[in-house]
Scaffold this motif. Structure first.
Motif: not given
Length: 308
Positions: A137-138, A148-152, A167-170
């Motif tokens: 998905a990322v 922008r793609v944020i990942a958790g 991811a841009d941020a995790v």
């Protein structure tokens, strides 16, 4: 247990596929346990709900209903498949890489596009981004035009896989405090989020919903964190949020085939890949145990030994 069995004979409308790669997926393990809503499978049977192989030298992806209905699956050297379910792959496709992506990547692609209606320039938050669905998905959000793609992700290893996916941020999902987790998402985001892809549900989904803009969408395609979610009514109503469900079982064979082709094309272009490991079919028992225990470092793909 790996045993020798007589090669199957094709029935009406079926084709024999020489298997090159068969992934061990969570669905395979769930079906084999007898605890899925499909019930206890009739034994003995060969598991494996999907795979990559060849028919007449042509590379194909194929599904099976193993564990969900009587019949054998992909974890064999040869399997019989309904001819109409075969999806021809582009020449040069990596069978192990495509098998690792498979239906998990289909779910990510369709949840983002068909259900989530991703628009170029939107900001996307992907939960469970260290898993196969999340990693795909990322990358697919990025190729779909997300700005922008944020990942958790929960574990350090999962967060590293999310970073490797681009991811841009995790964000670490290591708390059950909805307010705290929502603040982490907000700090990682560049303003309100447009779309959340959620294979987890539970606390992560409730926190992610608080980051959505007015009219934002959350697409749920799993409940690996919890089957219920502490989403408060005020968050849902005050922003007129859309909470959408997704499952691959709703896809027609034609829509599923089209999605597989997109996945294969993106993989061939080097834009889509997930962490995986190839394991010889003869070592399937040990590989299955690792998958069941959650000890695999990536998607395990079984590969029959076809040396003369």
């Amino acid at each position: 247990m790996v045993v020798d069995r007589k090669a199957p004979a094709p029935g009406p409308g079926e084709t024999l596929v020489e298997v090159l790669a068969a992934p061990i997926t969570p669905l395979d393990v769930l079906c084999a346990s007898g605890t899925s809503y499909f019930g206890t499978p009739r034994t003995p049977y060969v598991p494996g709900v999907q795979g990559v192989g060849t028919v007449g030298g042509r590379p194909v992806w194929f599904p099976t209903s193993a564990g969900m209905a009587p019949g054998d699956g992909s974890m064999a050297e040869i399997v019989r498949v309904a001819a109409e379910d075969l999806v021809e792959l582009p020449d040069g496709a990596d069978p192990v890489g495509i098998a690792a992506l498979g239906l998990s990547a289909v779910a990510a692609h369709m949840a983002l596009t068909w259900r989530g209606e991703l628009v170029p320039g939107e900001q996307v938050l992907v939960l469970g981004a260290g898993g196969v669905v999340g990693q795909a998905a990322v990358q697919l959000a990025r190729t779909g035009g997300a700005r922008r793609v944020i990942a958790g992700a929960r574990s350090p290893a999962a967060r590293e896989r999310a970073r490797a996916a681009g991811a841009d941020a995790v964000v670490a999902l290591d708390t059950d405090d909805v307010t705290d987790l929502a603040a982490r998402f907000a700090a990682a985001a560049d303003g309100p989020v447009d779309l959340v892809l959620d294979p987890l549900f539970g606390v992560p989904a409730a926190a992610a919903a608080q980051t959505l803009r007015a009219g934002g969408r959350l697409v749920n395609l799993g409940g690996s964190a919890a089957e219920t979610c502490p989403l408060d009514s005020s968050t849902l109503r005050s922003r007129s949020l859309r909470i959408l469900g997704y499952t691959n079982t709703e896809l027609s064979p034609q829509r599923r085939a089209a999605a597989i082709i997109v996945i294969a094309e993106q993989a061939a272009l080097g834009r889509l890949a997930v962490a995986h490991e190839a394991v010889p079919l003869e070592d399937a028992a040990a590989a299955w145990t690792r998958q069941d225990a959650g000890a695999a470092t990536g998607r395990i793909v079984l590969t029959p030994d076809r040396r003369p």
